[in-house]
Design a protein around this motif. Sequence first.
Motif, PDB file in Angstrom:
ATOM      1  N   VAL A  82      23.656  24.995  64.846  1.00  0.00           N
ATOM      2  CA  VAL A  82      24.159  23.669  65.191  1.00  0.00           C
ATOM      3  C   VAL A  82      23.740  23.290  66.607  1.00  0.00           C
ATOM      4  O   VAL A  82      23.294  22.166  66.867  1.00  0.00           O
ATOM      5  N   ARG A  83      23.860  24.241  67.538  1.00  0.00           N
ATOM      6  CA  ARG A  83      23.491  23.954  68.924  1.00  0.00           C
ATOM      7  C   ARG A  83      21.994  23.679  69.057  1.00  0.00           C
ATOM      8  O   ARG A  83      21.582  22.745  69.757  1.00  0.00           O
ATOM      9  N   ARG A  84      21.189  24.490  68.398  1.00  0.00           N
ATOM     10  CA  ARG A  84      19.738  24.359  68.558  1.00  0.00           C
ATOM     11  C   ARG A  84      19.155  23.204  67.755  1.00  0.00           C
ATOM     12  O   ARG A  84      18.298  22.466  68.253  1.00  0.00           O
ATOM     13  N   SER A  85      19.601  23.052  66.496  1.00  0.00           N
ATOM     14  CA  SER A  85      18.924  22.141  65.577  1.00  0.00           C
ATOM     15  C   SER A  85      19.591  20.782  65.425  1.00  0.00           C
ATOM     16  O   SER A  85      18.960  19.844  64.943  1.00  0.00           O
ATOM     17  N   ILE A  86      20.863  20.677  65.806  1.00  0.00           N
ATOM     18  CA  ILE A  86      21.586  19.412  65.601  1.00  0.00           C
ATOM     19  C   ILE A  86      22.012  18.785  66.927  1.00  0.00           C
ATOM     20  O   ILE A  86      21.644  17.653  67.233  1.00  0.00           O
ATOM     21  N   LEU A  87      22.759  19.522  67.732  1.00  0.00           N
ATOM     22  CA  LEU A  87      23.281  18.964  68.982  1.00  0.00           C
ATOM     23  C   LEU A  87      22.312  19.123  70.149  1.00  0.00           C
ATOM     24  O   LEU A  87      22.459  18.429  71.163  1.00  0.00           O
ATOM     25  N   HIS A  88      21.335  20.025  70.025  1.00  0.00           N
ATOM     26  CA  HIS A  88      20.329  20.252  71.078  1.00  0.00           C
ATOM     27  C   HIS A  88      21.008  20.409  72.449  1.00  0.00           C
ATOM     28  O   HIS A  88      20.720  19.686  73.394  1.00  0.00           O
ATOM     29  N   TYR A 133      21.114  18.500  76.004  1.00  0.00           N
ATOM     30  CA  TYR A 133      22.301  17.646  76.155  1.00  0.00           C
ATOM     31  C   TYR A 133      23.557  18.523  76.131  1.00  0.00           C
ATOM     32  O   TYR A 133      24.272  18.580  75.127  1.00  0.00           O
ATOM     33  N   PRO A 134      23.862  19.216  77.218  1.00  0.00           N
ATOM     34  CA  PRO A 134      24.963  20.186  77.213  1.00  0.00           C
ATOM     35  C   PRO A 134      26.359  19.564  77.242  1.00  0.00           C
ATOM     36  O   PRO A 134      27.334  20.227  76.895  1.00  0.00           O
ATOM     37  N   LYS A 135      26.474  18.297  77.655  1.00  0.00           N
ATOM     38  CA  LYS A 135      27.789  17.677  77.816  1.00  0.00           C
ATOM     39  C   LYS A 135      27.957  16.441  76.932  1.00  0.00           C
ATOM     40  O   LYS A 135      27.002  15.691  76.692  1.00  0.00           O
ATOM     41  N   ALA A 136      29.181  16.242  76.477  1.00  0.00           N
ATOM     42  CA  ALA A 136      29.599  14.972  75.891  1.00  0.00           C
ATOM     43  C   ALA A 136      30.681  14.416  76.815  1.00  0.00           C
ATOM     44  O   ALA A 136      31.513  15.175  77.331  1.00  0.00           O
ATOM     45  N   THR A 137      30.684  13.113  77.038  1.00  0.00           N
ATOM     46  CA  THR A 137      31.618  12.537  78.007  1.00  0.00           C
ATOM     47  C   THR A 137      32.271  11.272  77.466  1.00  0.00           C
ATOM     48  O   THR A 137      31.736  10.604  76.580  1.00  0.00           O
ATOM     49  N   PHE A 138      33.441  10.967  78.034  1.00  0.00           N
ATOM     50  CA  PHE A 138      34.126   9.702  77.762  1.00  0.00           C
ATOM     51  C   PHE A 138      34.604   9.144  79.090  1.00  0.00           C
ATOM     52  O   PHE A 138      35.297   9.829  79.847  1.00  0.00           O
ATOM     53  N   SER A 139      34.242   7.891  79.380  1.00  0.00           N
ATOM     54  CA  SER A 139      34.641   7.234  80.626  1.00  0.00           C
ATOM     55  C   SER A 139      35.365   5.938  80.295  1.00  0.00           C
ATOM     56  O   SER A 139      34.811   5.064  79.608  1.00  0.00           O
ATOM     57  N   LEU A 140      36.586   5.811  80.783  1.00  0.00           N
ATOM     58  CA  LEU A 140      37.377   4.609  80.539  1.00  0.00           C
ATOM     59  C   LEU A 140      36.712   3.394  81.175  1.00  0.00           C
ATOM     60  O   LEU A 140      36.262   3.447  82.322  1.00  0.00           O
ATOM     61  N   HIS A 181      24.820  13.518  72.918  1.00  0.00           N
ATOM     62  CA  HIS A 181      23.382  13.712  72.678  1.00  0.00           C
ATOM     63  C   HIS A 181      22.547  12.768  73.543  1.00  0.00           C
ATOM     64  O   HIS A 181      21.485  12.303  73.150  1.00  0.00           O
ATOM     65  N   GLY A 182      23.065  12.441  74.745  1.00  0.00           N
ATOM     66  CA  GLY A 182      22.337  11.596  75.676  1.00  0.00           C
ATOM     67  C   GLY A 182      22.395  10.111  75.387  1.00  0.00           C
ATOM     68  O   GLY A 182      21.777   9.314  76.095  1.00  0.00           O
ATOM     69  N   ASP A 209      41.261  11.370  66.651  1.00  0.00           N
ATOM     70  CA  ASP A 209      40.015  11.623  65.937  1.00  0.00           C
ATOM     71  C   ASP A 209      39.195  10.336  65.963  1.00  0.00           C
ATOM     72  O   ASP A 209      39.522   9.373  65.259  1.00  0.00           O
ATOM     73  N   ILE A 210      38.144  10.307  66.771  1.00  0.00           N
ATOM     74  CA  ILE A 210      37.340   9.104  66.950  1.00  0.00           C
ATOM     75  C   ILE A 210      36.231   9.068  65.903  1.00  0.00           C
ATOM     76  O   ILE A 210      35.361   9.946  65.890  1.00  0.00           O
ATOM     77  N   PRO A 211      36.237   8.073  65.003  1.00  0.00           N
ATOM     78  CA  PRO A 211      35.159   7.991  64.009  1.00  0.00           C
ATOM     79  C   PRO A 211      33.828   7.657  64.691  1.00  0.00           C
ATOM     80  O   PRO A 211      33.773   6.813  65.582  1.00  0.00           O
ATOM     81  N   ILE A 212      32.770   8.337  64.267  1.00  0.00           N
ATOM     82  CA  ILE A 212      31.440   8.042  64.796  1.00  0.00           C
ATOM     83  C   ILE A 212      30.427   8.074  63.663  1.00  0.00           C
ATOM     84  O   ILE A 212      30.701   8.594  62.577  1.00  0.00           O
ATOM     85  N   ARG A 213      29.262   7.511  63.940  1.00  0.00           N
ATOM     86  CA  ARG A 213      28.108   7.636  63.053  1.00  0.00           C
ATOM     87  C   ARG A 213      27.048   8.437  63.806  1.00  0.00           C
ATOM     88  O   ARG A 213      26.691   8.087  64.936  1.00  0.00           O
ATOM     89  N   ARG A 214      26.574   9.493  63.181  1.00  0.00           N
ATOM     90  CA  ARG A 214      25.579  10.335  63.837  1.00  0.00           C
ATOM     91  C   ARG A 214      24.360   9.540  64.284  1.00  0.00           C
ATOM     92  O   ARG A 214      23.801   9.765  65.361  1.00  0.00           O
ATOM     93  N   SER A 215      23.958   8.589  63.440  1.00  0.00           N
ATOM     94  CA  SER A 215      22.749   7.820  63.732  1.00  0.00           C
ATOM     95  C   SER A 215      22.902   6.976  64.993  1.00  0.00           C
ATOM     96  O   SER A 215      21.911   6.676  65.664  1.00  0.00           O
ATOM     97  N   ASP A 216      24.148   6.611  65.343  1.00  0.00           N
ATOM     98  CA  ASP A 216      24.369   5.814  66.554  1.00  0.00           C
ATOM     99  C   ASP A 216      24.124   6.638  67.817  1.00  0.00           C
ATOM    100  O   ASP A 216      23.976   6.071  68.905  1.00  0.00           O
ATOM    101  N   TYR A 217      24.096   7.962  67.667  1.00  0.00           N
ATOM    102  CA  TYR A 217      23.904   8.839  68.825  1.00  0.00           C
ATOM    103  C   TYR A 217      22.624   9.677  68.706  1.00  0.00           C
ATOM    104  O   TYR A 217      22.418  10.600  69.490  1.00  0.00           O
ATOM    105  N   GLY A 218      21.788   9.339  67.743  1.00  0.00           N
ATOM    106  CA  GLY A 218      20.531  10.058  67.582  1.00  0.00           C
ATOM    107  C   GLY A 218      20.696  11.504  67.179  1.00  0.00           C
ATOM    108  O   GLY A 218      19.819  12.333  67.440  1.00  0.00           O
ATOM    109  N   VAL A 219      21.821  11.825  66.527  1.00  0.00           N
ATOM    110  CA  VAL A 219      22.074  13.201  66.089  1.00  0.00           C
ATOM    111  C   VAL A 219      21.573  13.336  64.658  1.00  0.00           C
ATOM    112  O   VAL A 219      22.170  12.808  63.720  1.00  0.00           O
ATOM    113  N   GLU A 220      20.475  14.034  64.478  1.00  0.00           N
ATOM    114  CA  GLU A 220      19.874  14.223  63.169  1.00  0.00           C
ATOM    115  C   GLU A 220      20.092  15.652  62.697  1.00  0.00           C
ATOM    116  O   GLU A 220      20.315  16.557  63.492  1.00  0.00           O
TER     117      GLU A 220
END
Length: 235
Positions: free
Chosen positions: A131-137, A141-148, A175-176, A199-210
């Motif tokens: 998952v780290r190597r092939s999906i999340l890279h 892209y070691p960090k995910a962040t949320f800024s108000l 994923h940057g 639980d925040i719904p997301i779409r992988r394609s919106d974040y370039g996560v393939e």
Amino acid sequence: MNKQRPLPKPVLVFAFIFIVSLALLAIAPVVYALMFGDHGVKTEGIDADRVQEATTDVDGSWVVSDRIGPNQSSAGFTFFEILPAEQKVTSGSTRSVDGEVHIEQGVVTAGDISVDMASVTTDNDRRDVNVRRSILHTDEYPKATFSLTEPAEVSHLPDDGTVGTVELTGDLTIHGTTNRVTHEFDAARSGDNLVVAGDIPIRRSDYGVETPELVAAKIADEGEVNIRLNLEKVR
């Protein structure tokens, strides 16, 4: 002595393709099991039974606590797996969460949260590596962040040990790639702490996560970011 005639090239090519196809069909379920089998480890919401009456004012500066215990800080993801006859889920989580939130006169004025994606684990070490190597890279892209990005009212949160809700809007970066999200979170003032989860719904394609192409299964575009923050006041 009769010599055996060599097989025509088209027959050899067909045989090679057939053998490779059988090999792929044989290993695909194994690859799938390593990457997405079982249900993983999910960051759950607030355990309302472990919430206590508030013992401090909601105003102040709060940081993410790394203490282990009820409603401890955690964050991660949930993937929805599409199989021929069913839909399953796999989740991963980490306690490597950092951040700070500022509240003035009952309003959240600033907040920044960071999650170490390279430390997210499920319940399978080999799957975690894939998952780290092939999906999340995570090397890139070691960090995910949320800024108000908008103030949020929290003066209405109960102080009697019950759970309320708060709507937060901010920039979610995975994923940057950054997208603006708005989500209603559960929130509770508990003792000297403030707990927020959702639980925040997301779409992988919106974040370039393939995901890699697998023969045996596909991963849905829809998923979740799961987060639970246990915040402690520092001033």
